[in-house]
Design an enzyme around this catalytic site. Structure first.
Site, PDB file in Angstrom:
ATOM      1  N   TRP A 103       0.841  -1.208   0.000  1.00 14.80           N
ATOM      2  CA  TRP A 103       0.000   0.000   0.000  1.00 14.80           C
ATOM      3  C   TRP A 103       0.873   1.253   0.000  1.00 14.80           C
ATOM      4  O   TRP A 103       0.539   2.241  -0.660  1.00 14.80           O
ATOM      5  CB  TRP A 103      -0.980  -0.015   1.167  1.00 14.80           C
ATOM      6  N   ASP A 173      -1.565   6.686   6.379  1.00 12.35           N
ATOM      7  CA  ASP A 173      -2.605   5.774   5.901  1.00 12.35           C
ATOM      8  C   ASP A 173      -2.833   4.763   7.019  1.00 12.35           C
ATOM      9  O   ASP A 173      -2.007   3.881   7.243  1.00 12.35           O
ATOM     10  CB  ASP A 173      -2.133   5.077   4.612  1.00 12.35           C
ATOM     11  N   LYS A 197     -12.055  -1.898   6.911  1.00  8.61           N
ATOM     12  CA  LYS A 197     -11.312  -2.819   7.774  1.00  8.61           C
ATOM     13  C   LYS A 197     -11.722  -2.688   9.237  1.00  8.61           C
ATOM     14  O   LYS A 197     -11.991  -3.688   9.879  1.00  8.61           O
ATOM     15  CB  LYS A 197      -9.810  -2.607   7.610  1.00  8.61           C
TER      16      LYS A 197
HETATM   17  C1  LIG Z   1      -7.050  -1.871   2.096  1.00 10.11           C
HETATM   18  C2  LIG Z   1      -6.025  -0.809   2.167  1.00 10.11           C
HETATM   19  C3  LIG Z   1      -5.968   0.236   1.227  1.00 10.11           C
HETATM   20  C4  LIG Z   1      -6.877   0.308   0.032  1.00 10.11           C
HETATM   21  O1  LIG Z   1      -8.146   0.694   0.356  1.00 10.11           O
HETATM   22  P1  LIG Z   1      -9.270   0.929  -0.759  1.00 10.11           P
HETATM   23  O2  LIG Z   1     -10.371   1.473   0.092  1.00 10.11           O
HETATM   24  O3  LIG Z   1      -9.568  -0.387  -1.386  1.00 10.11           O
HETATM   25  O4  LIG Z   1      -8.757   1.913  -1.732  1.00 10.11           O
HETATM   26  C5  LIG Z   1      -5.001   1.212   1.404  1.00 10.11           C
HETATM   27  N1  LIG Z   1      -4.132   1.170   2.415  1.00 10.11           N
HETATM   28  C6  LIG Z   1      -4.153   0.178   3.324  1.00 10.11           C
HETATM   29  C7  LIG Z   1      -3.163   0.168   4.438  1.00 10.11           C
HETATM   30  C8  LIG Z   1      -5.094  -0.840   3.229  1.00 10.11           C
HETATM   31  O5  LIG Z   1      -5.116  -1.832   4.134  1.00 10.11           O
END
Ligand SMILES: *Cc1c(COP(=O)(O)O)cnc(C)c1O
Length: 362
Positions: A103, A173, A197
């Site tokens: 990511w 993030d 998540k």
């Molecule tokens: C799942 C995830 C993403 C991507 O998220 P989307 O909502 O599918 O764009 C980005 N960063 C991390 C750390 C993730 O776990």
């Protein structure tokens, strides 16, 4: 009602049963409204109250001061990979990125389209099995911001404290570990997280942005890509994800009612502790991917002695109602995602399954 399985999916992921039941009960008609949450206007008083509940819930859980704007955006965390540099990089047009997984790399790819990126550290050469140490970070004191990924969903590693970045704004993030414990938001310029998540359903992104940073967003940006648009319109410039924000309001209410993030952290330590103990106590049958001091409390990754045994483990686990254990293809093996809503008794049951499987196959 049909029995629920042990949901260990990486995302979208398990939600608290209480939240699902409340949403189900009120799906046909919201109390006093005569319409479903799926049918109401985003300009209605009812939704104003839901949006306020969701924002206040986030604010209370993380003790967020009025210096920060709370936004609910769309396009996933993935769109933030673009919006962060487009809004926050000018006028310096340079930023630091710490690369700890897939990511982070995706965030880096978009940032490079906007300006000059300094990779402050990367653990890719070690297949992202650890978080870099503070002394490894080669930070630029003049960078527009430092971007990092607090939890690496695929590799199962997690920062246990924020990188020290001096006066440079820190952008995180936190898609896969937000709300897993209390953090000091004042250390951050911005935190963003896809909801699916640990916060709610997919299709909505929580962004917590220090208000002074809004000055960086230039009017030349596309309207929908400009944080100022969303801040000035309280996340209601266009039709937001009404249902997603409603579920976030319910999840935050549930977390506050159940002791807030300190209680959540205690349970998360206990759940992950049980599973890591099972790995460490297996005499080498189970091998964790992450180095011990970089281990994630949310995503636990490990291998078995052969791919054949890994397949057998997943097949038998599925039959025993443990769903979503297949590791991401870049790591292989097993991944157990034990987000906030995953129950302690689920972790206990998984450990019992792991021990029995080892006895039969070890
Ligand atoms: C799942 C995830 C993403 C991507 O998220 P989307 O909502 O599918 O764009 C980005 N960063 C991390 C750390 C993730 O776990």
């Amino acid at each position: 009602m049909e029995n629920r399985v042990y949901n260990l999916n990486a995302g979208p992921a398990i939600l608290p049963e209480e939240v699902l039941k409340e949403a189900q009960e009120h799906l046909f008609t919201l109390p006093g409204v005569g319409m479903s949450i799926l049918e109401i206007s985003h300009r209605s008083k009812t939704f104003d109250a839901i949006l306020a509940d969701a924002k206040n819930g986030v604010k209370q859980l993380l003790d967020i001061s009025d210096d920060y704007q709370i936004l609910f955006l769309q396009g996933g965390a993935s769109l933030q990979f673009s919006m962060v540099p487009l809004n926050l990089m000018p006028p310096k047009n340079k930023a630091d990125y710490i690369i700890t997984g897939a990511w982070s790399k995706k965030a880096l790819k978009e940032a490079k389209r906007v300006g000059t990126i300094n990779i402050a550290a990367s653990t890719e050469a070690e297949n992202f099995k650890r978080i870099p140490k503070q002394e490894e970070l080669k930070l630029d004191a003049d960078a527009a911001y430092v971007h990092y990924t607090s939890n690496n969903t695929i590799y199962g590693t997690e920062w246990h404290s924020e990188p020290e970045v001096g006066n440079v704004p820190l952008v995180c993030d936190a898609s896969s570990d937000i709300f897993h414990k209390k953090i000091n938001v004042n250390k951050y310029a911005m935190i963003y997280a896809g909801a699916q998540k640990n916060i709610g359903p997919s299709g909505v992104v929580l962004a917590i942005l220090r208000k002074d940073l809004l000055e960086r967003s230039q009017d030349s940006l596309h309207t929908m890509l400009n944080y100022k648009t969303h801040a000035e319109n309280d996340s209601l410039y266009n039709t937001p994800n009404v249902f997603g924000i409603y579920i976030i309001a319910l999840v935050t209410k549930y977390l506050l009612k159940n002791g807030g993030l300190d209680a959540m952290y205690k349970t998360n330590l206990a759940k992950a502790g049980l599973i890591y103990d099972a790995i460490d106590g297996s005499g080498g049958f189970y091998k964790g991917h992450a180095e011990k001091d970089s281990r994630s409390l949310m995503n636990i990754t490990w291998r078995l002695p052969s791919e054949e045994l890994e397949k057998k483990f997943i097949d038998e686990a599925t039959k025993a109602q443990f769903i979503g254990l297949k590791g991401h293809r870049s790591v292989g093996g097993i991944r157990a995602s034990v987000y906030n809503a995953f129950p302690l008794k689920g972790a206990e049951a998984l450990v019992q399954f792991m021990n029995e499987f080892k006895t039969k196959n070890g």
